[in-house]
Design an enzyme around this catalytic site. Structure first.
Site, PDB file in Angstrom:
ATOM      1  N   HIS A 118      29.374 148.734 124.542  1.00 42.38           N
ATOM      2  CA  HIS A 118      30.691 148.432 123.628  1.00 42.38           C
ATOM      3  C   HIS A 118      31.839 148.357 124.329  1.00 42.38           C
ATOM      4  CE1 HIS A 118      27.650 147.974 120.454  1.00 42.38           C
ATOM      5  NE2 HIS A 118      27.368 149.050 120.244  1.00 42.38           N
TER       6      HIS A 118
ATOM      7  N   ASP B 271      21.861 144.091 121.042  1.00 40.16           N
ATOM      8  CA  ASP B 271      21.957 145.276 120.244  1.00 40.16           C
ATOM      9  C   ASP B 271      21.233 145.371 118.996  1.00 40.16           C
ATOM     10  OD1 ASP B 271      22.962 147.777 119.249  1.00 40.16           O
ATOM     11  OD2 ASP B 271      25.005 147.154 119.106  1.00 40.16           O
TER      12      ASP B 271
HETATM   13 ZN   LIG Z   1      23.424 150.379 120.192  1.00 37.09          ZN
END
Ligand SMILES: [Zn+2]
Length: 458
Positions: free
Chosen positions: A284, A335
């Site tokens: 991220h 993800d």
């Molecule tokens: Zn994750």
């Protein structure tokens, strides 16, 4: 030796026509661009469309696939929810999985990935204990199920066994785990490291971590929320020699809590613990300061951007271009699997940058291809390029579908979707042939695996 004749292929020197690719023992042995036409090599298998190296999905939680279409618009109790309420639903699904049901679910999810051109996955694995935190008879039963699932689906896996010890950061320091988080924890970092060593041994007995093998065992720090400062060194030490991943600054709250408890940002805390660098992937990296960006770029950390997840969870847009300019390598992950389409992740990487900056072409096409195929963070430096000696991961994107017809081959990256992936070879083995996965009807496999997880509800 098997020979393929690609209509167009993206080589390290760019896109070429009529490229002959020879494959033996899972490796590319020869690449001959522009030299041949179809008549000259009648025995070759034709790859119509644009052939590119296989995609590396650098961030996956396979079980989150069960949440697709259940959590995006509204949550039980009304309202659109937040990252934190989404997490409650995710915990509910996690509580219903055991090694058998996880094998079935992950096998189907990895097959879905193969259909999308993904030839290697980084599985960020923290669902390693039974509900309540008890050990399974085999303490790595869940991890071994994931290795089996990837083998069945025909893709490579870097299994990133995750240290997860605390329930967050409160004003006075790390918080105890909540009931539903107990199955993510080994109790302390030493016990986690001991279990990881057992996983390495069990996986090595099945060929993992060998040259040419299809599985690697790595490690992960869930986040600075879930691993206290005093435990970070133990994780870094146990992770040595394999990939290390960590969720980093996905939400501003994590930064605020880390600052309050430790007096520094999560990036700085990880850096001073030795957790960043060329062997590490930060996932991220959405909310970073200039100093954080300089740190991550300066030590060559790989970044896994997960744009379709970050937009679904309203995380924000991470500073991908600035990170890349600072020296970080950008890769892509699906993800939570609300979308399993790395082409869409690559497009979102560029389009989010355009919206945030007011400029176009923030990433050149060759950089987007590099993000799609970047295997370094998964521990494979011998994949991600169509060149002699590399692993024979070939993905062919059709250029004659309603989405791609008329595209210049290079720019098909900005028009194609996972549905346009026609042929997928992983280590020289054909896993997807003309749009069909070798396991058969992957939609049916997903439905069969997911339905029991929600049977107690509507
Ligand atoms: Zn994750």
């Amino acid at each position: 030796v098997t020979s393929y004749l690609a209509e167009h292929a993206w080589l390290p020197t760019g896109v070429h026509r009529n490229v002959r690719i020879e494959v033996a023992a899972g490796r590319i042995t020869a690449v001959s661009p522009d030299a041949l036409d179809a008549e000259a090599c009648p025995g070759d298998q034709r790859l119509s469309g644009l052939t590119v190296p296989g995609f590396a999905n650098t961030h996956s939680h396979a079980f989150h696939r069960a949440l697709r279409g259940r959590t995006h618009e509204a949550l039980a109790g009304g309202g659109g929810g937040t990252f934190w309420t989404w997490r409650e639903r995710m915990y509910e699904v996690a509580s219903r999985l055991d090694p058998d049901s996880y094998l079935a679910l992950a096998r189907a999810v990895y097959a879905e990935m193969a259909l999308a051109g993904i030839t290697a996955v980084g599985e960020f694995h923290y669902l390693h204990h039974a509900p309540g935190g008890a050990r399974y008879a085999d303490p790595n039963a869940m991890g071994m199920a994931l290795l089996q699932a990837a083998a069945d689906a025909g893709i490579r896996i870097a299994l990133l066994d995750t240290c997860y010890l605390t329930g967050g950061l409160g004003p006075a320091g790390p918080l105890p785990l909540a009931e539903e988080q107990l199955r993510f924890s080994d109790g302390d970092a030493d016990r986690w490291a001991t279990r990881l060593a057992g996983l390495r041994n069990a996986a090595a007995a099945r060929g993992a971590d060998s040259d040419g093998g299809q599985a690697r065992i790595g490690a992960a720090i869930h986040s600075v929320r879930a691993v206290p400062r005093a435990a970070l060194g133990t994780v870094v030490e146990a992770a040595a020699g394999g990939p290390l991943h960590v969720h980093l600054s996905e939400q501003p709250a994590e930064n605020d809590q880390c600052q309050a408890v430790y007096g520094m940002s999560p990036t700085r805390l990880l850096a001073e613990s030795g957790a960043l660098g060329a062997g590490t992937t930060a996932v991220h990296a959405t909310h970073l300061s200039g100093a954080d960006i300089a740190e991550l770029g300066g030590n060559g950390t790989t970044i896994s951007m997960c744009p379709t997840t970050e937009r679904d969870l309203a995380d924000g847009i991470g500073p991908a271009r600035v990170l890349a300019d600072a020296g970080a390598r950008i890769t892509l992950g699906s993800d939570q699997h609300a979308v399993v389409d790395l082409l869409e992740e690559a497009r979102a990487l560029e389009m989010d940058e355009r919206l945030a900056s007011g400029q176009r072409r923030r990433f050149r096409l060759v950089e987007l291809l590099g993000a799609l195929t970047g295997h370094h963070g998964l521990g494979w430096d011998d994949a991600g390029e169509l060149r002699p000696g590399a692993r024979a991961d070939l993905v062919t994107i059709a250029l004659d579908t309603v989405r791609t017809a008329g595209c210049a081959p290079e720019q098909a990256l900005l028009a194609a979707t996972a549905a346009d992936v026609r042929t997928v070879l992983v280590d020289g083995t054909m896993v997807v042939d003309r749009g069909r996965h070798h396991l058969g009807d992957v939609g049916a496999l997903l439905a069969e695996a997911i339905a029991p997880l929600w049977s107690a509800e509507a």
